[in-house]
Structures are given as C-alpha cells and as structure tokens.
Scaffold this motif. Structure first.
Motif, PDB file in Angstrom:
ATOM      1  N   PRO A 125      -3.125   0.162  -3.784  1.00 42.23           N
ATOM      2  CA  PRO A 125      -4.017   0.902  -2.890  1.00 42.23           C
ATOM      3  C   PRO A 125      -3.310   2.091  -2.232  1.00 42.23           C
ATOM      4  O   PRO A 125      -2.131   2.008  -1.873  1.00 42.23           O
ATOM      5  N   LEU A 126      -4.051   3.184  -2.096  1.00 41.97           N
ATOM      6  CA  LEU A 126      -3.556   4.404  -1.465  1.00 41.97           C
ATOM      7  C   LEU A 126      -4.398   4.707  -0.234  1.00 41.97           C
ATOM      8  O   LEU A 126      -5.619   4.838  -0.332  1.00 41.97           O
ATOM      9  N   CYS A 132       3.244   1.176   5.114  1.00 45.61           N
ATOM     10  CA  CYS A 132       3.204   1.558   3.696  1.00 45.61           C
ATOM     11  C   CYS A 132       4.545   1.288   3.012  1.00 45.61           C
ATOM     12  O   CYS A 132       5.609   1.406   3.614  1.00 45.61           O
ATOM     13  N   ALA A 192      -2.456   6.003  -7.883  1.00 47.67           N
ATOM     14  CA  ALA A 192      -3.104   4.783  -7.396  1.00 47.67           C
ATOM     15  C   ALA A 192      -3.953   4.145  -8.504  1.00 47.67           C
ATOM     16  O   ALA A 192      -3.951   2.923  -8.674  1.00 47.67           O
ATOM     17  N   ALA A 215     -10.255   4.469  -8.647  1.00 45.45           N
ATOM     18  CA  ALA A 215      -8.955   4.433  -7.967  1.00 45.45           C
ATOM     19  C   ALA A 215      -9.084   3.683  -6.634  1.00 45.45           C
ATOM     20  O   ALA A 215     -10.042   3.894  -5.888  1.00 45.45           O
ATOM     21  N   VAL A 275      -8.513   3.816  -3.432  1.00 41.85           N
ATOM     22  CA  VAL A 275      -8.134   4.727  -2.353  1.00 41.85           C
ATOM     23  C   VAL A 275      -9.106   4.596  -1.190  1.00 41.85           C
ATOM     24  O   VAL A 275     -10.272   4.229  -1.374  1.00 41.85           O
ATOM     25  N   VAL A 333       0.859  -1.189   0.000  1.00 37.47           N
ATOM     26  CA  VAL A 333       0.000   0.000   0.000  1.00 37.47           C
ATOM     27  C   VAL A 333       0.890   1.233   0.000  1.00 37.47           C
ATOM     28  O   VAL A 333       2.040   1.201   0.457  1.00 37.47           O
TER      29      VAL A 333
END
Length: 369
Positions: free
Chosen positions: A219-220, A262, A213, A242, A244, A193
């Motif tokens: 994934p953001l 992350c 993303a 997206a 997110v 991520v």
C-alpha cells in the motif's frame, strides 16, 4: 559571522506570492520560511513576515497583503514570458517592502519571480534572495544571473545540484536547510506501507510511485496538496488496481506522525528538486528514502545507509530498492539529520550569509548597496 551577541538584526522575510502561507500551495517554501523565522527568532533577531492575505505562519507576525496570486513557474517552458496579474499581490508585497525597508537591516526574498530580482538595484536595503528552484525559464535565469554578477553573494540556493542548473553556479551560496527536529518523533517499528509526499502535479512524477505500489502490492499513502486534479484522475485511471490512498495535505505535526509509520518514502520527481524538505522530515522519523538520483535528494541521501538512490525514471530500480530496505538502520536515518540539518546548523549558515552581505554593503562608496 554575525552572532546575537554582536548584533541583533531586523529582518523582513518576503514570502512566495503563489499562495498564502499555510495553504500548501507554496510547497516546501512555506516550511523553509517557517524554519528560518524560528531559528532567527531563537537567536534574538527581530523578524517580520510579508505574505499574501490569509497567510498563517505559526505564532510569527505576518503582514497580510491583498491582491491576485502569482502564477507558478513550473511547467511553463523555457520561453515563458514575464507576467503579472491585475492588482498583483507580488507587486503589492514589494511595494510594502519598499515603504518600510529603512526599518530593516536585510530583506529576504523567497519568491521565484522576476520582479524582486529586477527591483534589487532600486532598494538601498540589501536583499538576500533564497532561490527555491533550479533553472526553469530563460527570463528567470537572465535576471538572477544579472543580480548574481551585480550584487555578489546575494543569491542563496539549497543545494549544489540546484546551483549547477544555472550558468552562474559559482556565484550561488549553498544554504541548505534546517528543521526543528523536536517536532519529529522517531518510529522504530514501521507498518508495511510506503509513503509519497508532495504537490500532486506532473513534475513530481507521482505515477511512478503508484506503478510501484501496483507491482509490489505494498500500500502507498499519498500526502500533499491536490494541485492538478486532472493529473490525479489520469493516474487513478491508469492504475485502477493499485493499493493507494490519498490522505490529503497535513500540517507538520500530523504528517510526521503518519509518515513515521511507513517502511520508506518514495521520491520520484521528473525535474531537479532544489532540496527536498520531505527527505529530511522522513529521515527525522527514521524512515529511509528511496529516490531518483536527481536534484537535491541525491546530495542528502546516503546510498545504502539512509536510503537508496535509483537511476531516474527507472521503476524497476525502485522495486529492487524496496526489496533491500531491511539493510537500512532506521536509527542511522535519524542520526544523519541531527548532525547536518538542525535549526542550529541552519542558523549558523544564515548568520554568516547575512553578516557577509552587510559587511560588503559597508564597503560600497556612499553606503549604497
């Protein structure tokens, strides 16, 4: 340099007036003020904080002042006029400071507002101004420049890049920042991520991170105060597919735990960031930072070692940098902040700054600032 063995200073920290401490509205200023209070207290200096009503700053004493919050300076344009709301909390905070100034050795202003700079000549107690943003309006540039010339050494900034947005850059003192690194846990094994942290407002350029993303499929996770709801909705409409998720505004303990997982932090500002506290927070967790080569982050990130610097507003460059993340050693990220951005390093710089201000004050005829 003033050290705790030489003199215990009494210091009044006067907060930003755009929101209560702990609300997130003040952005990085809130964390900066807390960290400064912490390192000064550890060095046996006596501190007190003045802030808008409803403020909370850890266990530090806060004098809460009522009144209407000040407008934020971002996005107002070069010709923006100086304005105060009715029953201004900014004016009320500085009226309180005026009444109690004789109890303190130095006042520290954290507000990027015209009034504290204008009031400086009228205060016998020296005022150290820690400027949190670069050049935004002509009126602010003028008043800060006047104080830089009239009271040399009183204007502090977070980075040289920030200072260079002003015509009086050579009169600014670079203070940087510092963090309690014991609060940030190193995470050697991330999840697949990406992270983005900041106020959700146009000048932060969140849409570029969301575009990344969508293009990469990675994934953001987004953390920060939702300052402009319409802007956020526009991004969601523009990038409906997206991957997110908005994770809200988190205090440090929760944020560092989530951020550490992350693969990288994306920083996509449209403006010149004065410093970029979240860069340090990310690196402290071992998370590389991919940022536009703009503002304070460009002075912090070691390109190719603790992250990647990308040409501003170049989304393809962000995507390319993500593909190169395996070249970054997460241990190196942590080591950089331990060397340059500890509370100890910040405390040394602050004590030297205040010591020089007080020494200069003693040279003024009649003892007046």
């Amino acid at each position: 340099m003033v050290t705790q063995s030489e003199k215990r200073l009494k210091i009044l920290l006067i907060s930003t007036s755009v929101g209560p401490l702990g609300s997130g509205i003040g952005g990085g200023v809130e964390l900066t003020l807390h960290n400064i209070a912490k390192t000064l207290t550890q060095r046996n200096h006596e501190i007190r904080i003045v802030a808008p009503g409803g403020s909370v700053c850890g266990s530090f004493p806060v004098v809460e002042i009522s009144g209407e919050l000040q407008f934020t300076a971002q996005g107002e344009g070069r010709d923006a006029l100086i304005a105060l709301p009715k029953n201004s909390v900014l004016a009320n905070m500085w009226d309180y400071a005026r009444q109690v100034q004789d109890r303190y050795d130095v006042l520290v202003n954290f507000a990027y507002d015209w009034l504290p700079f204008y009031l400086t000549p009228f205060f016998p107690c020296p005022i150290a101004h820690l400027v949190s943003m670069g050049s935004l309006t002509d009126a602010m540039d003028q008043i800060i420049g006047q104080m830089a010339a009239q009271f040399p050494g009183t204007i502090g900034v977070h980075s040289r890049t920030q200072a260079e947005t002003f015509s009086f850059a050579d009169h600014c003192r670079v203070i940087g920042n510092g963090f309690d690194l014991s609060l940030y846990q190193f995470c050697p094994e991330p999840e697949n991520v990406l992270g983005w942290v900041g106020r959700i407002a146009p000048e932060k350029g969140l849409e570029d991170a969301v575009a990344v993303a969508q293009e990469t499929g990675i994934p953001l996770k987004i953390w920060g105060i939702l300052q402009e709801v319409a802007y956020w909705h526009d991004i969601c409409d523009q990038f409906p597919d997206a991957p997110v998720s908005y994770e809200g505004f988190l205090p440090t303990a929760e944020l560092q735990h989530a951020l550490g997982k992350c693969r990288a932090l994306l920083m996509t500002p449209r403006w010149v960031e004065a410093f970029g506290n979240v860069v340090i927070e990310s690196l402290a967790c071992g998370v590389p930072v991919i940022a536009y080569r703009r503002g304070g982050p460009a002075e912090i990130i070691q390109d190719g070692k603790t992250g990647w610097l990308v040409e501003p507003d170049h989304i393809a460059g962000l995507v390319t940098a993500i593909a190169q993340l395996d070249q970054i050693d997460r241990h190196t990220c942590r080591q950089q902040v331990e060397l340059d951005y500890s509370l100890e390093a910040l405390g040394d710089r602050l004590e030297q700054w205040f010591g020089e201000l007080l020494a200069g004050r003693e040279l003024v005829i009649g003892g007046r600032w």
